[in-house]
Scaffold this motif. Structure first.
Motif, PDB file in Angstrom:
ATOM      1  N   VAL A  65       6.363  -5.709  12.546  1.00 20.28           N
ATOM      2  CA  VAL A  65       7.184  -6.870  12.189  1.00 20.28           C
ATOM      3  C   VAL A  65       8.348  -6.396  11.338  1.00 20.28           C
ATOM      4  N   ASP A  66       9.372  -7.232  11.196  1.00 22.50           N
ATOM      5  CA  ASP A  66      10.425  -6.892  10.248  1.00 22.50           C
ATOM      6  C   ASP A  66      10.086  -7.502   8.887  1.00 22.50           C
ATOM      7  N   SER A  67      10.782  -7.068   7.857  1.00 21.20           N
ATOM      8  CA  SER A  67      10.365  -7.429   6.502  1.00 21.20           C
ATOM      9  C   SER A  67      10.677  -8.867   6.113  1.00 21.20           C
ATOM     10  N   THR A  68      11.348  -9.636   6.986  1.00 20.84           N
ATOM     11  CA  THR A  68      11.511 -11.060   6.698  1.00 20.84           C
ATOM     12  C   THR A  68      10.278 -11.865   7.095  1.00 20.84           C
ATOM     13  N   CYS A  69       9.331 -11.239   7.755  1.00 23.25           N
ATOM     14  CA  CYS A  69       8.108 -11.930   8.187  1.00 23.25           C
ATOM     15  C   CYS A  69       7.214 -12.159   6.975  1.00 23.25           C
ATOM     16  N   ASP A  70       7.058 -13.414   6.585  1.00 21.44           N
ATOM     17  CA  ASP A  70       6.336 -13.724   5.350  1.00 21.44           C
ATOM     18  C   ASP A  70       4.839 -13.829   5.582  1.00 21.44           C
ATOM     19  N   LEU A  71       4.190 -12.674   5.505  1.00 17.26           N
ATOM     20  CA  LEU A  71       2.743 -12.561   5.489  1.00 17.26           C
ATOM     21  C   LEU A  71       2.355 -11.715   4.283  1.00 17.26           C
ATOM     22  N   PRO A  72       1.169 -11.914   3.718  1.00 14.25           N
ATOM     23  CA  PRO A  72       0.770 -11.134   2.546  1.00 14.25           C
ATOM     24  C   PRO A  72       0.758  -9.640   2.838  1.00 14.25           C
ATOM     25  N   PRO A  73       1.327  -8.829   1.960  1.00 17.09           N
ATOM     26  CA  PRO A  73       1.328  -7.372   2.179  1.00 17.09           C
ATOM     27  C   PRO A  73      -0.077  -6.805   2.388  1.00 17.09           C
ATOM     28  N   ALA A  74      -1.069  -7.350   1.698  1.00 15.18           N
ATOM     29  CA  ALA A  74      -2.442  -6.858   1.859  1.00 15.18           C
ATOM     30  C   ALA A  74      -2.945  -7.111   3.273  1.00 15.18           C
ATOM     31  N   TYR A  75      -2.563  -8.245   3.859  1.00 16.42           N
ATOM     32  CA  TYR A  75      -2.961  -8.537   5.237  1.00 16.42           C
ATOM     33  C   TYR A  75      -2.303  -7.554   6.202  1.00 16.42           C
ATOM     34  N   LEU A  76      -1.020  -7.307   6.017  1.00 14.74           N
ATOM     35  CA  LEU A  76      -0.314  -6.377   6.892  1.00 14.74           C
ATOM     36  C   LEU A  76      -0.935  -4.985   6.813  1.00 14.74           C
ATOM     37  N   ALA A  77      -1.247  -4.544   5.590  1.00 19.46           N
ATOM     38  CA  ALA A  77      -1.810  -3.202   5.415  1.00 19.46           C
ATOM     39  C   ALA A  77      -3.207  -3.101   6.009  1.00 19.46           C
ATOM     40  N   SER A  78      -4.052  -4.102   5.775  1.00 17.78           N
ATOM     41  CA  SER A  78      -5.444  -4.030   6.233  1.00 17.78           C
ATOM     42  C   SER A  78      -5.555  -4.131   7.748  1.00 17.78           C
ATOM     43  N   ASN A  79      -4.539  -4.704   8.385  1.00 19.50           N
ATOM     44  CA  ASN A  79      -4.548  -4.826   9.849  1.00 19.50           C
ATOM     45  C   ASN A  79      -3.584  -3.854  10.520  1.00 19.50           C
ATOM     46  N   ASP A  80      -3.112  -2.871   9.744  1.00 27.13           N
ATOM     47  CA  ASP A  80      -2.272  -1.800  10.278  1.00 27.13           C
ATOM     48  C   ASP A  80      -1.063  -2.356  11.017  1.00 27.13           C
ATOM     49  N   VAL A  81      -0.402  -3.343  10.395  1.00 25.82           N
ATOM     50  CA  VAL A  81       0.826  -3.905  10.953  1.00 25.82           C
ATOM     51  C   VAL A  81       2.006  -3.187  10.305  1.00 25.82           C
ATOM     52  N   GLY A  82       2.830  -2.520  11.119  1.00 22.47           N
ATOM     53  CA  GLY A  82       3.970  -1.787  10.605  1.00 22.47           C
ATOM     54  C   GLY A  82       5.126  -2.695  10.227  1.00 22.47           C
ATOM     55  N   ILE A  83       6.043  -2.178   9.427  1.00 16.21           N
ATOM     56  CA  ILE A  83       7.181  -2.965   8.946  1.00 16.21           C
ATOM     57  C   ILE A  83       8.496  -2.259   9.256  1.00 16.21           C
ATOM     58  N   LEU A  84       9.418  -3.003   9.853  1.00 13.82           N
ATOM     59  CA  LEU A  84      10.807  -2.573   9.968  1.00 13.82           C
ATOM     60  C   LEU A  84      11.539  -3.094   8.739  1.00 13.82           C
ATOM     61  N   PRO A  85      11.911  -2.243   7.811  1.00 17.21           N
ATOM     62  CA  PRO A  85      12.518  -2.736   6.567  1.00 17.21           C
ATOM     63  C   PRO A  85      13.964  -3.178   6.778  1.00 17.21           C
ATOM     64  N   ILE A  86      14.427  -3.980   5.839  1.00 11.69           N
ATOM     65  CA  ILE A  86      15.812  -4.437   5.797  1.00 11.69           C
ATOM     66  C   ILE A  86      16.366  -4.076   4.422  1.00 11.69           C
ATOM     67  N   SER A  87      17.570  -3.544   4.385  1.00  6.97           N
ATOM     68  CA  SER A  87      18.200  -3.204   3.112  1.00  6.97           C
ATOM     69  C   SER A  87      19.019  -4.392   2.606  1.00  6.97           C
ATOM     70  N   VAL A  88      19.075  -4.528   1.286  1.00  7.12           N
ATOM     71  CA  VAL A  88      19.856  -5.579   0.654  1.00  7.12           C
ATOM     72  C   VAL A  88      20.795  -4.928  -0.353  1.00  7.12           C
ATOM     73  N   ARG A  89      22.087  -5.131  -0.178  1.00  4.74           N
ATOM     74  CA  ARG A  89      23.077  -4.579  -1.106  1.00  4.74           C
ATOM     75  C   ARG A  89      23.673  -5.705  -1.937  1.00  4.74           C
ATOM     76  N   ILE A  90      23.556  -5.571  -3.260  1.00  3.24           N
ATOM     77  CA  ILE A  90      24.145  -6.536  -4.181  1.00  3.24           C
ATOM     78  C   ILE A  90      25.017  -5.747  -5.151  1.00  3.24           C
ATOM     79  N   GLY A  91      26.313  -5.913  -5.017  1.00  2.00           N
ATOM     80  CA  GLY A  91      27.214  -5.106  -5.827  1.00  2.00           C
ATOM     81  C   GLY A  91      27.051  -3.639  -5.482  1.00  2.00           C
ATOM     82  N   ASP A  92      26.764  -2.825  -6.499  1.00  2.40           N
ATOM     83  CA  ASP A  92      26.580  -1.389  -6.289  1.00  2.40           C
ATOM     84  C   ASP A  92      25.122  -1.014  -6.057  1.00  2.40           C
TER      85      ASP A  92
END
Length: 313
Positions: A7-34
């Motif tokens: 899933v991508d990182s906007t998918c709102d599921l508990p991190p513990a659930y994702l980890a325990s079920n071996d669900v990978g994450i496509l991260p998204i970067s956020v730039r605020i100022g510098d």
């Protein structure tokens, strides 16, 4: 067959659930100022962001999804070895480039995976399917939860794919934002003129809060209510009625742009949890992703589920 789920990182599921079920994450970067932060769905990091002065400048932030080459490299480095078939489940393509990037990357992956798998001792084919949830935030969570359930039940890729693509057409997300000025400023920064200054000012002056719906790639208001707490109450009571009427999966996802204990103290929350318990509906609660909070502001409440067509009310 080894089936992977990403899933991508906007998918709102508990991190513990994702980890325990071996669900990978496509991260998204956020730039605020510098400052550049990478959203890996770390709730502590997200809350630290929320409580820092940086959150005040979130409306002008830039969100940067993984590019085609980054997605390709992620899959070739690990996923094509660890799995035989992967489902990459993304935020709606109408609001993000992630689906298109993953789709383009999939062509390169399918051209390049054989030497990588062969070196790891796997001579069988690899397959990748990108699925558009047609939704956002907690509503995105419905599909990967179902994919995990079907995988555990021993279903094959064909059945899982058909189920997920059908489910995407019946998944609903409802959100109540806390700050209309933030929504307006964020939309303006992204070039979206759908929330005018007058509307934001009027709504704020009268304490009017919209209930926004995500469905089949479209997002828009379905109700306008006076006061944040009454709007959240109406949302939770509505969700409880949908639960009692029957959902298409035994899943309801909640996310909140802040500490979860604040959401749990909101009006009608306990009644919604009770309705879910009566119907054996599993509830997933998570802090809204950093990416999501940048887009809709802190303090927003979102609920997602799959159901037959209906109207809010």
């Amino acid at each position: 067959m080894r089936i992977g789920i990403v899933v991508d990182s906007t998918c709102d599921l508990p991190p513990a659930y994702l980890a325990s079920n071996d669900v990978g994450i496509l991260p998204i970067s956020v730039r605020i100022g510098d400052e550049l932060r990478v959203d890996y769905r770390d709730e502590a990091d997200t809350l630290a962001f929320l409580h820092s002065h940086i959150a005040e400048r979130g409306a002008s932030a830039e969100t940067i999804p993984f590019g085609v080459e980054q997605i390709r490299d992620l899959f070739l480095q690990r996923l094509v070895v660890d799995y035989d078939h992967v489902f990459c489940i993304t935020v709606t393509k109408t609001r993000s480039q992630i689906f298109e990037n993953a789709q383009q990357a999939s062509y390169a992956i399918l051209n390049d995976y054989r030497p990588v798998r062969s070196a790891a001792g796997h001579n069988t084919p690899f397959a990748l399917r990108v699925i558009d949830t047609q939704n956002l935030f907690s509503a995105q969570g419905v599909l990967p939860v179902e994919a995990v359930r079907l995988r555990a039940a021993g279903d094959g890729p064909g059945r899982i794919r058909a189920r997920l693509e059908n489910l995407a057409l019946h998944t609903y997300g409802y959100l109540v934002p806390r700050d209309l000025y933030y929504i307006r400023n964020r939309a303006r920064h992204k070039g979206d003129r759908s929330v005018s200054l007058f509307s934001a000012a009027l709504g704020t002056a009268l304490d009017i809060k919209p209930v926004l719906r995500g469905w089949r790639g479209d997002t828009g208001p379905v109700a306008k209510l006076k006061g944040f707490d009454p709007a959240v109450r109406a949302l939770f009571e509505f969700a409880a009625r949908r639960v009692s009427a029957g959902l298409l999966t035994p899943t309801l996802c909640l996310c909140y742009g802040g500490e979860l204990d604040e959401m749990r103290a909101m009006p009608a929350y306990e009644a919604l949890r009770a309705a879910c318990a009566d119907r054996n509906i599993e509830v997933f609660e998570s802090v809204m992703s950093l990416t999501g909070m940048v887009n809709v502001g802190k303090g927003a409440v979102c609920v997602g589920f799959a159901a037959e067509p209906h109207e809010f009310g």
